[in-house]
Design a protein around this motif. Structure first.
Motif, mmCIF file in Angstrom:
data_model
loop_
_atom_site.group_PDB
_atom_site.id
_atom_site.type_symbol
_atom_site.label_atom_id
_atom_site.label_comp_id
_atom_site.label_asym_id
_atom_site.label_seq_id
_atom_site.Cartn_x
_atom_site.Cartn_y
_atom_site.Cartn_z
ATOM 1 N N LEU A 11 0.822 -1.208 0.000
ATOM 2 C CA LEU A 11 0.000 0.000 0.000
ATOM 3 C C LEU A 11 0.862 1.267 0.000
ATOM 4 N N TYR A 12 1.909 1.279 0.806
ATOM 5 C CA TYR A 12 2.747 2.484 0.899
ATOM 6 C C TYR A 12 3.410 2.795 -0.452
ATOM 7 N N GLY A 13 4.072 1.797 -1.006
ATOM 8 C CA GLY A 13 4.764 1.992 -2.291
ATOM 9 C C GLY A 13 3.784 2.362 -3.397
ATOM 10 N N ILE A 30 9.083 -2.435 -8.037
ATOM 11 C CA ILE A 30 9.469 -3.860 -8.044
ATOM 12 C C ILE A 30 8.966 -4.524 -6.760
ATOM 13 N N ASP A 31 8.644 -5.798 -6.862
ATOM 14 C CA ASP A 31 8.260 -6.543 -5.658
ATOM 15 C C ASP A 31 8.761 -7.975 -5.781
ATOM 16 N N LYS A 32 9.245 -8.496 -4.672
ATOM 17 C CA LYS A 32 9.785 -9.866 -4.728
ATOM 18 C C LYS A 32 8.674 -10.916 -4.789
ATOM 19 N N GLY A 38 1.193 -6.349 -1.449
ATOM 20 C CA GLY A 38 1.821 -6.692 -0.166
ATOM 21 C C GLY A 38 0.853 -7.483 0.698
ATOM 22 N N ASN A 39 0.752 -7.126 1.959
ATOM 23 C CA ASN A 39 -0.073 -7.906 2.884
ATOM 24 C C ASN A 39 -1.568 -7.656 2.763
ATOM 25 N N ILE A 40 -1.962 -6.646 1.970
ATOM 26 C CA ILE A 40 -3.416 -6.449 1.845
ATOM 27 C C ILE A 40 -3.967 -7.168 0.607
ATOM 28 N N GLY A 54 -4.267 -12.533 6.164
ATOM 29 C CA GLY A 54 -4.995 -12.161 7.381
ATOM 30 C C GLY A 54 -6.104 -11.161 7.097
ATOM 31 N N ALA A 55 -7.098 -11.178 7.985
ATOM 32 C CA ALA A 55 -8.292 -10.337 7.817
ATOM 33 C C ALA A 55 -7.916 -8.866 7.806
ATOM 34 N N HIS A 56 -8.388 -8.128 6.809
ATOM 35 C CA HIS A 56 -8.105 -6.689 6.723
ATOM 36 C C HIS A 56 -9.399 -5.885 6.633
ATOM 37 N N ILE A 57 -9.623 -5.064 7.621
ATOM 38 C CA ILE A 57 -10.808 -4.195 7.626
ATOM 39 C C ILE A 57 -10.312 -2.752 7.623
ATOM 40 N N PHE A 58 -10.789 -1.999 6.663
ATOM 41 C CA PHE A 58 -10.361 -0.601 6.562
ATOM 42 C C PHE A 58 -11.206 0.238 7.511
ATOM 43 N N THR A 211 10.731 -9.879 -8.311
ATOM 44 C CA THR A 211 12.004 -9.175 -8.474
ATOM 45 C C THR A 211 12.496 -8.710 -7.102
ATOM 46 N N ASP A 212 13.536 -9.353 -6.618
ATOM 47 C CA ASP A 212 14.079 -8.990 -5.300
ATOM 48 C C ASP A 212 15.139 -7.902 -5.470
ATOM 49 N N PHE A 213 14.938 -6.800 -4.799
ATOM 50 C CA PHE A 213 15.871 -5.669 -4.841
ATOM 51 C C PHE A 213 17.303 -6.112 -4.539
ATOM 52 N N PHE A 214 17.443 -7.051 -3.598
ATOM 53 C CA PHE A 214 18.795 -7.427 -3.152
ATOM 54 C C PHE A 214 19.511 -8.379 -4.102
ATOM 55 N N GLY A 339 6.759 2.820 4.942
ATOM 56 C CA GLY A 339 5.932 1.628 5.140
ATOM 57 C C GLY A 339 6.244 0.966 6.464
ATOM 58 N N ARG A 340 5.573 -0.144 6.723
ATOM 59 C CA ARG A 340 5.679 -0.776 8.044
ATOM 60 C C ARG A 340 7.059 -1.387 8.289
ATOM 61 N N LEU A 341 7.672 -1.951 7.225
ATOM 62 C CA LEU A 341 8.975 -2.615 7.407
ATOM 63 C C LEU A 341 10.120 -1.607 7.397
ATOM 64 N N TYR A 346 4.023 -1.313 13.649
ATOM 65 C CA TYR A 346 2.729 -1.805 13.183
ATOM 66 C C TYR A 346 1.914 -0.582 12.767
ATOM 67 N N LEU A 347 1.439 -0.569 11.546
ATOM 68 C CA LEU A 347 0.649 0.568 11.070
ATOM 69 C C LEU A 347 -0.596 0.051 10.367
ATOM 70 N N ASP A 348 -1.752 0.611 10.713
ATOM 71 C CA ASP A 348 -2.970 0.262 9.991
ATOM 72 C C ASP A 348 -2.920 0.880 8.598
ATOM 73 N N MET A 349 -3.846 0.404 7.740
ATOM 74 C CA MET A 349 -3.823 0.869 6.346
ATOM 75 C C MET A 349 -4.033 2.382 6.219
ATOM 76 N N ASP A 350 -4.920 2.923 7.053
ATOM 77 C CA ASP A 350 -5.162 4.377 6.939
ATOM 78 C C ASP A 350 -3.927 5.168 7.366
HETATM 79 P P1 FAD Z 1 3.627 -4.436 2.911
HETATM 80 O O1 FAD Z 1 2.210 -4.707 2.609
HETATM 81 O O2 FAD Z 1 4.360 -5.455 3.696
HETATM 82 O O3 FAD Z 1 4.388 -4.188 1.521
HETATM 83 C C1 FAD Z 1 5.794 -4.228 1.421
HETATM 84 C C2 FAD Z 1 6.124 -4.923 0.121
HETATM 85 O O4 FAD Z 1 7.526 -4.863 -0.082
HETATM 86 C C3 FAD Z 1 5.752 -6.405 0.121
HETATM 87 O O5 FAD Z 1 4.920 -6.688 -0.985
HETATM 88 C C4 FAD Z 1 7.089 -7.121 -0.008
HETATM 89 O O6 FAD Z 1 7.021 -8.297 -0.791
HETATM 90 C C5 FAD Z 1 7.942 -6.059 -0.679
HETATM 91 N N1 FAD Z 1 9.375 -6.228 -0.438
HETATM 92 C C6 FAD Z 1 10.005 -6.364 0.759
HETATM 93 N N2 FAD Z 1 11.322 -6.532 0.576
HETATM 94 C C7 FAD Z 1 11.535 -6.502 -0.760
HETATM 95 C C8 FAD Z 1 12.692 -6.648 -1.567
HETATM 96 N N3 FAD Z 1 13.901 -6.888 -1.039
HETATM 97 N N4 FAD Z 1 12.559 -6.585 -2.921
HETATM 98 C C9 FAD Z 1 11.342 -6.384 -3.482
HETATM 99 N N5 FAD Z 1 10.200 -6.249 -2.752
HETATM 100 C C10 FAD Z 1 10.302 -6.308 -1.412
HETATM 101 N N6 FAD Z 1 -4.553 -2.757 8.796
HETATM 102 C C11 FAD Z 1 -5.803 -2.232 8.864
HETATM 103 O O7 FAD Z 1 -5.987 -1.029 8.634
HETATM 104 N N7 FAD Z 1 -6.885 -3.033 9.167
HETATM 105 C C12 FAD Z 1 -6.756 -4.368 9.414
HETATM 106 O O8 FAD Z 1 -7.752 -5.052 9.692
HETATM 107 C C13 FAD Z 1 -5.442 -4.940 9.364
HETATM 108 N N8 FAD Z 1 -5.268 -6.244 9.611
HETATM 109 C C14 FAD Z 1 -4.004 -6.767 9.583
HETATM 110 C C15 FAD Z 1 -3.848 -8.127 9.839
HETATM 111 C C16 FAD Z 1 -2.584 -8.694 9.839
HETATM 112 C C17 FAD Z 1 -2.440 -10.162 10.120
HETATM 113 C C18 FAD Z 1 -1.461 -7.868 9.616
HETATM 114 C C19 FAD Z 1 -0.077 -8.453 9.659
HETATM 115 C C20 FAD Z 1 -1.601 -6.529 9.318
HETATM 116 C C21 FAD Z 1 -2.881 -5.955 9.296
HETATM 117 N N9 FAD Z 1 -3.075 -4.610 8.979
HETATM 118 C C22 FAD Z 1 -4.346 -4.078 9.039
HETATM 119 C C23 FAD Z 1 -1.946 -3.729 8.583
HETATM 120 C C24 FAD Z 1 -1.722 -3.690 7.043
HETATM 121 O O9 FAD Z 1 -1.414 -4.983 6.592
HETATM 122 C C25 FAD Z 1 -0.573 -2.706 6.751
HETATM 123 O O10 FAD Z 1 -0.974 -1.397 7.126
HETATM 124 C C26 FAD Z 1 -0.128 -2.644 5.277
HETATM 125 O O11 FAD Z 1 -0.084 -3.891 4.653
HETATM 126 C C27 FAD Z 1 1.267 -2.024 5.210
HETATM 127 O O12 FAD Z 1 1.630 -1.749 3.876
HETATM 128 P P2 FAD Z 1 3.180 -1.598 3.477
HETATM 129 O O13 FAD Z 1 3.197 -1.184 2.060
HETATM 130 O O14 FAD Z 1 3.888 -0.776 4.471
HETATM 131 O O15 FAD Z 1 3.802 -3.058 3.691
#
Ligand code: FAD
Length: 365
Positions: A11-13, A30-32, A38-40, A54-58, A211-214, A339-341, A346-350
């Motif tokens: 979502l962030y990217g 790019i994404d691996k 990502g996780n949504i 995992g369950a995602h509710i906005f 596609t892995d950045f590393f 982004g979260r990583l 831990y960050l919600d989607m909003d």
């Molecule tokens: P990510 O979605 O993790 O995206 C990062 C992307 O980077 C991934 O696709 C990954 O593959 C890619 N990446 C990483 N390293 C590399 C690399 N070396 N090369 C290429 N690509 C790479 N939020 C809510 O608002 N409501 C909810 O109900 C909710 N439920 C959740 C339930 C669970 C179980 C979890 C874990 C989280 C939940 N969230 C929820 C939070 C939500 O998932 C995050 O806010 C959101 O996914 C974060 O987006 P992001 O882009 O930061 O990270």
């Protein structure tokens, strides 16, 4: 040559890529993984969107973020009202008059408050030294024993007496008959799944999956004027100070030959002896009932390098370690960590969308 290389199609990217593309910047995402989102990410199985990670509710109170996502996709009116199952009894979540009625048979807020107060009397004047004491001080012993203890121990893989109290400084407790889990003004799920939202964001943008950045990060970095990096911050710096820790999850899917398995999207299993924490029945996110129905059991597991890093463990040691990586990140002028990583939170989607839009203001305004 690209203006922006965006590592991660989560979502962030995707929000950054969308905003950059709107302003005529040339982007490569790019994404691996083999998919965007990502996780949504959601995937259609028998016409139902499956929440793969995992369950995602906005839910949000942020008007601008809600308007932003609604310009891209249509949201349904899903309201999160999970249930907790303990020894074959069902309880409403969050803790509300429904829960107190189910637990003790009390009917009025006064009766419920008296019951809770009598159970936490002994903890009134103590400063909690662990999660168990904190929870009993907040909600009393019965609810702690049935609905918090086992679930939390499974979630964190540690006893509640070994967990710090700050994990539950507050608990959502209501003395009303209202079982809407979130108190935010807006809530829902995209009618066509979260993948549709991400695809809208990435429309017209070059995306390379698997596609892995590393695999060749020097080559990728050379191709762009700026890099938005949403992967693990410690990995970017080759783990030079050591690894940040996470909690991971394992998902087990089962097609069940019935049209309605549990009558609700989310049911938590709070007993310590049951190894999973919850069962998701995906069709209830979309108000459908069809046979067979897909359910997912969610098992918390210890995280090891190579596993999916779901929840950061923001204890003192990890926060100090993150601070050291943050200092390195702040010295980079070509790479922005997001982004979260990238921020080890831990960050919600909003929150993610808000942070991405704020970052875009800095980049483009
Ligand atoms: P990510 O979605 O993790 O995206 C990062 C992307 O980077 C991934 O696709 C990954 O593959 C890619 N990446 C990483 N390293 C590399 C690399 N070396 N090369 C290429 N690509 C790479 N939020 C809510 O608002 N409501 C909810 O109900 C909710 N439920 C959740 C339930 C669970 C179980 C979890 C874990 C989280 C939940 N969230 C929820 C939070 C939500 O998932 C995050 O806010 C959101 O996914 C974060 O987006 P992001 O882009 O930061 O990270």
């Amino acid at each position: 040559m690209y203006d922006y290389l965006i590592v991660g199609a989560g979502l962030y990217g995707s929000v950054i890529a969308h905003e950059a593309n709107k302003r005529g910047k040339k982007c490569l995402v790019i994404d691996k993984r083999g998919h965007v989102g990502g996780n949504i990410y959601t995937e259609k199985v028998n016409g139902v969107d499956i929440h793969k990670y995992g369950a995602h509710i906005f839910h949000t109170d942020d008007e601008e973020v809600w308007a932003y996502v609604n310009r891209l996709v249509t949201f349904n009116r899903f309201t999160n009202s999970p249930l907790a199952r303990y020894k074959d009894k069902l309880f409403s979540l969050p803790f509300s008059m429904y829960t107190f009625n189910q637990m003790w048979g009390v009917k009025t807020p006064d009766e419920a408050k008296k019951m809770i107060d009598s159970q936490r009397e002994a903890y009134k004047n103590i400063e909690p030294s662990n999660l168990e004491e904190q929870a009993i001080k907040l909600i009393g012993k019965d609810i702690y024993d049935a609905l918090i203890k086992g679930y939390t121990e499974k979630q964190w893989g540690r006893k509640t007496t070994d967990l710090p109290p700050f994990i539950i400084r507050r608990l959502p407790v209501r003395f009303t008959y209202n079982n809407n889990y979130f108190s935010d003004r807006y809530q829902g799920i995209p009618e066509d799944g979260y993948t549709a939202l991400i695809e809208k964001l990435l429309e017209g943008i070059e995306v390379n999956l698997n596609t892995d950045f590393f695999e060749n990060h020097k080559m990728y970095e050379k191709q762009a004027k700026k890099v938005i990096y949403t992967g693990m911050i410690d990995q970017y710096f080759n783990y030079q100070y050591g690894h940040l820790s996470y909690r991971s999850l394992r998902f087990e899917n089962e097609m069940v030959d019935t049209e309605n398995y549990q009558g609700n999207a989310v049911v938590n299993y709070t007993e310590r002896d049951i190894p999973f924490t919850r069962i998701i029945e995906h069709q209830h996110f979309t108000f459908k009932e069809q046979k067979p129905t897909l359910i997912t059991r969610e098992y918390p597991v210890d995280w090891e390098i190579g596993d999916e890093p779901y929840y950061p463990i923001n204890d003192n040691d990890n926060n100090l370690l993150y601070k050291k990586y943050r200092e390195l990140a702040d010295q980079q002028d070509k790479v922005i960590f997001g982004g979260r990583l990238g921020t080890y939170r831990y960050l919600d989607m909003d929150d993610i969308i808000r942070l991405a839009l704020d970052q875009c203001k800095k980049l483009f305004d």
